[in-house]
Motif scaffolding. Structure first.
Motif, mmCIF file in Angstrom:
data_model
loop_
_atom_site.group_PDB
_atom_site.id
_atom_site.type_symbol
_atom_site.label_atom_id
_atom_site.label_comp_id
_atom_site.label_asym_id
_atom_site.label_seq_id
_atom_site.Cartn_x
_atom_site.Cartn_y
_atom_site.Cartn_z
ATOM 1 N N THR A 179 0.789 -1.556 -0.335
ATOM 2 C CA THR A 179 0.161 -0.190 0.220
ATOM 3 C C THR A 179 0.810 1.024 -0.263
ATOM 4 O O THR A 179 0.298 2.535 -0.513
ATOM 5 C CB THR A 179 -0.937 0.364 1.134
ATOM 6 O OG1 THR A 179 0.029 0.043 2.609
ATOM 7 C CG2 THR A 179 -2.499 -1.146 1.077
ATOM 8 N N ALA A 180 2.085 1.359 0.405
ATOM 9 C CA ALA A 180 2.966 2.544 0.768
ATOM 10 C C ALA A 180 2.988 3.300 -0.645
ATOM 11 O O ALA A 180 3.219 4.369 -0.553
ATOM 12 C CB ALA A 180 4.326 2.006 1.006
ATOM 13 N N ARG A 221 1.059 7.477 -3.917
ATOM 14 C CA ARG A 221 0.836 8.478 -5.314
ATOM 15 C C ARG A 221 -0.789 9.301 -5.206
ATOM 16 O O ARG A 221 -0.918 10.159 -5.995
ATOM 17 C CB ARG A 221 0.511 6.930 -6.350
ATOM 18 C CG ARG A 221 1.467 7.382 -6.779
ATOM 19 C CD ARG A 221 1.741 6.465 -8.532
ATOM 20 N NE ARG A 221 0.637 5.164 -8.132
ATOM 21 C CZ ARG A 221 1.281 4.292 -7.747
ATOM 22 N NH1 ARG A 221 2.214 3.536 -7.422
ATOM 23 N NH2 ARG A 221 -0.375 2.522 -7.261
ATOM 24 N N ALA A 222 -0.890 8.671 -4.134
ATOM 25 C CA ALA A 222 -2.447 9.636 -3.826
ATOM 26 C C ALA A 222 -2.602 10.590 -2.957
ATOM 27 O O ALA A 222 -3.421 11.207 -2.611
ATOM 28 C CB ALA A 222 -3.248 8.378 -2.591
ATOM 29 N N GLY A 223 -1.247 10.603 -2.417
ATOM 30 C CA GLY A 223 -0.914 12.132 -1.857
ATOM 31 C C GLY A 223 -1.669 11.320 -0.428
ATOM 32 O O GLY A 223 -1.061 12.440 1.078
ATOM 33 N N LEU A 224 -1.666 10.347 0.180
ATOM 34 C CA LEU A 224 -1.788 10.061 1.492
ATOM 35 C C LEU A 224 -0.376 9.978 2.516
ATOM 36 O O LEU A 224 0.496 9.554 1.784
ATOM 37 C CB LEU A 224 -2.037 8.685 1.419
ATOM 38 C CG LEU A 224 -2.523 8.584 3.473
ATOM 39 C CD1 LEU A 224 -4.171 8.993 3.300
ATOM 40 C CD2 LEU A 224 -2.967 6.735 3.886
ATOM 41 N N GLY A 267 -5.268 17.521 2.352
ATOM 42 C CA GLY A 267 -6.930 16.674 3.036
ATOM 43 C C GLY A 267 -7.474 15.422 2.135
ATOM 44 O O GLY A 267 -7.933 14.707 3.243
ATOM 45 N N THR A 268 -6.126 15.022 1.896
ATOM 46 C CA THR A 268 -6.212 13.210 1.412
ATOM 47 C C THR A 268 -6.068 12.721 2.861
ATOM 48 O O THR A 268 -6.819 11.993 2.743
ATOM 49 C CB THR A 268 -5.208 12.811 0.287
ATOM 50 O OG1 THR A 268 -4.925 13.347 -0.839
ATOM 51 C CG2 THR A 268 -5.169 11.652 0.452
ATOM 52 N N TRP A 293 -9.261 10.417 4.117
ATOM 53 C CA TRP A 293 -8.566 8.845 4.414
ATOM 54 C C TRP A 293 -8.819 8.257 6.666
ATOM 55 O O TRP A 293 -9.756 7.369 6.424
ATOM 56 C CB TRP A 293 -6.813 8.266 4.449
ATOM 57 C CG TRP A 293 -7.248 6.941 4.426
ATOM 58 C CD1 TRP A 293 -7.399 6.230 3.035
ATOM 59 C CD2 TRP A 293 -7.096 5.994 5.568
ATOM 60 N NE1 TRP A 293 -7.479 4.889 3.392
ATOM 61 C CE2 TRP A 293 -6.110 5.159 4.819
ATOM 62 C CE3 TRP A 293 -6.747 6.280 7.364
ATOM 63 C CZ2 TRP A 293 -6.755 4.121 5.842
ATOM 64 C CZ3 TRP A 293 -6.313 5.597 7.322
ATOM 65 C CH2 TRP A 293 -6.081 3.787 6.730
ATOM 66 N N VAL A 294 -8.834 9.068 7.104
ATOM 67 C CA VAL A 294 -9.026 9.451 8.753
ATOM 68 C C VAL A 294 -10.655 9.123 8.827
ATOM 69 O O VAL A 294 -10.987 8.223 9.476
ATOM 70 C CB VAL A 294 -8.210 10.670 9.354
ATOM 71 C CG1 VAL A 294 -8.640 10.309 10.852
ATOM 72 C CG2 VAL A 294 -6.693 10.374 9.379
#
Length: 177
Positions: free
Chosen positions: A102-103, A108-111, A136-137, A141-142
């Motif tokens: 997932t890393a 890539r998703a900005g997390l 904001g990502t 997610w949180v």
């Protein structure tokens, strides 16, 4: 007496929130203030930026009534250098889950690389996260993956923790004890 697990968690980043850096001369014309710690005068040896941390932040962080946890690349070094400087005991260190599957997708998703680990470590408890790299990502997610209350407090790395940050943290902590 409040049981530790009933107190909200406060995940602390070091570089940026506690050690400010990168301010242009217009913002810090005299440079950053440098402090001496009455708790651990030798703690900063070998770490020249530690003297930018106001030792009074330790008392202020403890006064929030949260369970403090390091969430920083300093990892265990935060307990040998930063905690003594602040007059704090050794704190738990956020275990960062190694999830290569997932890393890369998270990046890539900005997390943020800490986000999944914070939510996993909180296990549904209320938590605040103080960092200078929140997006904001991370907030989205949180909100989608954490069943308890959460405050993600973005701190300006050029200034570090400010009165406004402490006020927001104190108000949030009071509401979630």
């Amino acid at each position: 007496m409040t049981r530790p697990e009933s107190r909200p968690l406060l995940f602390l980043d070091v570089d940026g929130p506690l050690i400010p850096f990168g301010a242009p001369a217009e913002l810090r014309p005299g440079g950053y203030p440098e402090y001496r710690s009455p708790y651990a005068p030798r703690a900063a040896e070998g770490h020249p930026l530690v003297s930018r941390i106001d030792p009074a932040h330790g008392r202020r962080l403890e006064a929030l009534g949260c369970e403090l946890v390091w969430a920083s690349t300093w990892a265990d070094d935060a307990n040998t250098v930063i905690a003594p400087w602040l007059g704090l005991p050794a704190l738990p260190v956020l275990p960062v889950a190694e999830r290569p599957d997932t890393a890369e997708a998270d990046l890539r998703a900005g997390l943020h690389w800490k986000t999944r680990s914070l939510v996993a470590a909180a296990r549904g408890r209320a938590f605040a996260w103080v960092d200078d790299e929140l997006t904001g990502t991370d907030r989205t997610w949180v909100a989608a993956h954490h069943r308890g209350p959460a405050l993600l407090r973005l701190v300006d790395h050029r200034r570090g923790l400010t009165e406004a940050d402490f006020a927001a943290l104190a108000q949030w902590a009071r509401a979630h004890r």
